[in-house]
Design an enzyme around this catalytic site. Sequence first.
Site, mmCIF file in Angstrom:
data_model
loop_
_atom_site.group_PDB
_atom_site.id
_atom_site.type_symbol
_atom_site.label_atom_id
_atom_site.label_comp_id
_atom_site.label_asym_id
_atom_site.label_seq_id
_atom_site.Cartn_x
_atom_site.Cartn_y
_atom_site.Cartn_z
ATOM 1 N N CYS A 82 4.775 -0.137 2.729
ATOM 2 C CA CYS A 82 5.316 -1.449 3.070
ATOM 3 C C CYS A 82 6.706 -1.365 3.697
ATOM 4 O O CYS A 82 6.992 -2.083 4.641
ATOM 5 C CB CYS A 82 5.301 -2.376 1.870
ATOM 6 S SG CYS A 82 6.114 -1.686 0.423
ATOM 7 N N HIS B 7 8.022 -3.116 -3.951
ATOM 8 C CA HIS B 7 7.488 -3.688 -2.708
ATOM 9 C C HIS B 7 8.552 -4.314 -1.793
ATOM 10 O O HIS B 7 9.519 -4.896 -2.265
ATOM 11 C CB HIS B 7 6.440 -4.742 -3.052
ATOM 12 C CG HIS B 7 5.759 -5.274 -1.841
ATOM 13 N ND1 HIS B 7 5.012 -4.479 -1.014
ATOM 14 C CD2 HIS B 7 5.731 -6.518 -1.307
ATOM 15 C CE1 HIS B 7 4.558 -5.210 -0.013
ATOM 16 N NE2 HIS B 7 4.983 -6.448 -0.166
ATOM 17 N N ASP C 189 0.828 -1.213 0.000
ATOM 18 C CA ASP C 189 0.000 0.000 0.000
ATOM 19 C C ASP C 189 0.860 1.259 0.000
ATOM 20 O O ASP C 189 0.392 2.341 0.320
ATOM 21 C CB ASP C 189 -0.938 -0.005 1.210
ATOM 22 C CG ASP C 189 -0.174 0.008 2.530
ATOM 23 O OD1 ASP C 189 1.080 -0.025 2.500
ATOM 24 O OD2 ASP C 189 -0.815 0.055 3.594
#
Lengths: 267, 151
Positions: free
Chosen positions: A83, A261, A80
Site C-alpha cells: 500500500c 496501512h 496487500d
Amino acid sequence: MAEQGENMNKSDSTSEPNQDELILAQQRQIEKEISDSIPLVGDKELITSLNNEYSADNIYLEKVRDLATKYKFIRRTRPDGNCFFRAFSYANIERLLGKPDEFEAFYKVAENSKDGLVKLGFQQLTVDDFYDTYMEVLKRLKNIENLSEAYKELHSVFNEQGFSDYMVVYLRLLTSGQLQKEHDFYSCFIEGDRTVADFCHQEVEPMYKESDHIHIIAACAALQTGVKVIYMDRGIGKACTEHDLPEGTSPTVHLLYRPGHYDILYQ
Amino acid sequence: MSTPARRRLMRDFKRLQEDPPTGVSGAPSDNNIMIWNAVIFGPHDTPFEDGTFKLTIEFTEEYPNKPPTVRFVSHMFHPNVYADGGICLDILQNRWSPTYDVSAILTSIQSLLSDPNPNSPANSMAAQLYKENRREYEKRVKACVEQSFID
C-alpha cells in the site's frame, strides 16, 4: 479427525504433508477475499467517510474530526503489503498531471534511474522488464493533454494488476537502490546483523512486504519527493501525529497511516 | 496483447538460452509458455553427482510478482524436498523477489542439492540421516541418481 483417510500413506515413510503449499493456499485464499472486495486504488471519498469505520470508537472519531480540519478527501488503497508504494507512486504521479514542467523533470529522473540500478549490481534483464513498463506508463500519461482524461487513465492503469504491480516493483527497486547507494547512512537503522543488501533483498524488493520508516525515507529520496505522513492510532491525544519525510522537506504527497496501512490524503 | 507475465517469460527464456548457467536447463512446454520443463544436473562432489533431475515449473499471470510452483518430477531423497516433489526453499516462498528469473530459480535449487538445510525439513527421514548417518543418506541419494537415468 479424518485419521483413516490419512493412513493411506503413499510411497514411503517420507510422505509428510507439503506444509508450504498448504500455507500458500491459505494465504492466497485470504488475498483473494481482500482483492475481491477492495480495489487496488479506490475513488476519492470524503474524509468523513472514515467515521463509518469507527462508529463506536471515540478515540478514533475524535481523531477523524481533527483530520477533517486539515484534509477534505481520502483515497483508499488495497491493504496487500504494497500500500505505501502504490499510494506514494499514484499520489506522486497524480500531483504531476497538469504540471508539464515538473512532470518533465520527474520523467528525466526516472529515465536515468535504470543505469544506477544496473551499476549497483541489479540484473539487467529483470530491471529492464520493470523499467520498460514504468517508463511506458509515465510516457503515456505525460502525453495526455486533457487533464481529466489523464486522471482517468492514471486511475485505470493503477487498477490493472499487471501494470499497477510493475509500478510498485520498480519503486521497490529504486528504493532498494537508494538504500544500497547510501548504505553507510542507512545501516544504522537496520536491526539485527543484517547488511543493507540483505535487508533490501528480504524486506524491500519482495512484493507484499510492508513498509517501514526506512523504506519511506529511501523512496522519497529516490523520487526526490517529500511525503507528509499523518499517523492515526489509539495513542493519547485528540490530534493525529504528523511527520514530514525526509525531515525538513516540504511535502507534496500526503498519506494517512493507520497501523499497518497507508491511504492517500487530499487537502 | 501479451500479458506482462508472458512477456517476462519470453525474456527469461531468451536469457536462459543466451547465457545458460552450468548444470541447469529449461524451456517452456510445447503449447503453453506458462508451464516449463527443466533439468538440473547433480552438482559435482555431492552425492547427487551424475543425476539428471527433471522438474516442472508452473507460472501464473502474477509472475514475476509471485513465485512459480516448482516441483521435482524425478524421485528425490533430500531434506528439503517433499514426497510429492514440492521444494521447501525460502526464495520460492516468503523470500521471493520479482528480480529473480528462471535462471536464478534453477541455480538456487541446484545449490540446495549441495547444501541441504536439515533444520527446515520437508522430508524428516532425509534430514535425520543427513545429520546423523551421512553414509546411509548418501546411499539413498545414490539410489535416486540411478533412478533418474531411467525416468
